[in-house]
Write a protein that holds these residues in place. Structure first.
Motif, PDB file in Angstrom:
ATOM      1  N   ASN A   1      96.433  39.654  39.253  1.00 21.90           N
ATOM      2  CA  ASN A   1      97.026  40.038  40.417  1.00 21.90           C
ATOM      3  C   ASN A   1      97.886  41.195  40.589  1.00 21.90           C
ATOM      4  O   ASN A   1      97.649  42.147  41.498  1.00 21.90           O
ATOM      5  N   LEU A   2      98.667  41.367  39.622  1.00 24.33           N
ATOM      6  CA  LEU A   2      99.708  42.303  39.531  1.00 24.33           C
ATOM      7  C   LEU A   2      99.023  43.747  39.578  1.00 24.33           C
ATOM      8  O   LEU A   2      99.608  44.707  40.121  1.00 24.33           O
TER       9      LEU A   2
ATOM     10  N   ARG B   1      95.953  44.251  40.220  1.00 23.16           N
ATOM     11  CA  ARG B   1      95.289  44.565  41.509  1.00 23.16           C
ATOM     12  C   ARG B   1      96.294  45.446  42.430  1.00 23.16           C
ATOM     13  O   ARG B   1      95.966  46.225  43.379  1.00 23.16           O
ATOM     14  N   SER B   2      97.232  44.713  42.698  1.00 23.26           N
ATOM     15  CA  SER B   2      98.544  45.052  43.589  1.00 23.26           C
ATOM     16  C   SER B   2      98.914  46.596  43.177  1.00 23.26           C
ATOM     17  O   SER B   2      98.850  47.368  44.061  1.00 23.26           O
TER      18      SER B   2
ATOM     19  N   THR C   1      96.108  48.929  44.119  1.00 23.07           N
ATOM     20  CA  THR C   1      96.028  49.087  45.744  1.00 23.07           C
ATOM     21  C   THR C   1      97.198  50.092  46.031  1.00 23.07           C
ATOM     22  O   THR C   1      97.080  51.000  46.866  1.00 23.07           O
ATOM     23  N   LEU C   2      98.515  49.701  45.386  1.00 27.01           N
ATOM     24  CA  LEU C   2      99.495  50.687  45.844  1.00 27.01           C
ATOM     25  C   LEU C   2      99.453  52.112  45.384  1.00 27.01           C
ATOM     26  O   LEU C   2      99.427  53.120  46.059  1.00 27.01           O
TER      27      LEU C   2
END
Length: 186
Positions: A132-133, A135-136, A139-140
């Motif tokens: 999750n980290l 992927r975030s 995205t950023l």
């Protein structure tokens, strides 16, 4: 031993009955001597059993003590091996968690320095919190790249518009100069 005891008991009972009845004859003397010899034999056998029991007990204690020491050594070895296995497993799990976190930390430092990366970010396929980290983070990173591209496009548009305004100003300025010259001539 039981047969010897029964034989002693029979002779002792017979001798006791004769003494109670007052028959003090040669048979009583023989029975008393037989009773004493059977008693001594029984006593010797019981002493042998006691000595043998003590010997077996000591052997049992020594064996137990040896087994106890052996068990302690085994337990210590099992504890040592378990500790080593635990440390190795902890190291593997810790690296499995720390390495991706360090990777994300370094990527964030790169982003903070303005180094945008278009490559795929590692650990993104994980299904846990680290996935999750990452992927975030990806995205950023993509949003920052898009924002920078939009700013570049806007800057290019402003630059083109500025050039057009400069050209228009130059034309207007030439026209104004030309009018001013014409007006002066008149």
């Amino acid at each position: 031993l039981l047969l010897e005891y029964e034989s002693y008991y029979t002779v002792a009972r017979s001798a006791t009955i004769k003494m109670i009845n007052g028959d003090f004859d040669d048979e009583l003397t023989t029975n008393l001597q037989l009773m004493i010899s059977k008693y001594n034999l029984l006593h010797t056998r019981l002493e042998d059993i006691i000595v043998d029991s003590k010997s077996r007990m000591e052997e049992g204690f020594l064996s137990t003590k040896k087994n106890f020491k052996s068990s302690n050594i085994r337990i210590m070895l099992i504890l040592l091996i378990s500790t080593i296995v635990f440390v190795i497993i902890s190291f593997i799990f810790t690296n499995n968690i720390i390495r991706p976190i360090k990777y994300v930390e370094n990527k964030l430092l790169d982003l903070s320095k303005g180094q945008l990366d278009t490559n795929e970010i590692e650990y993104i396929s994980r299904t846990d919190e680290i996935g999750n980290l990452t992927r975030s983070l990806q995205t950023l990173n993509r949003q920052l790249i898009d924002t920078v591209l939009k700013i570049k496009e806007g800057t290019n548009y402003l630059l083109t518009a500025s050039d057009q305004l400069n050209n228009s100003s130059a034309i207007i300025s030439e026209g104004a100069n030309s009018q001013a010259s014409s007006t002066e001539e008149i």
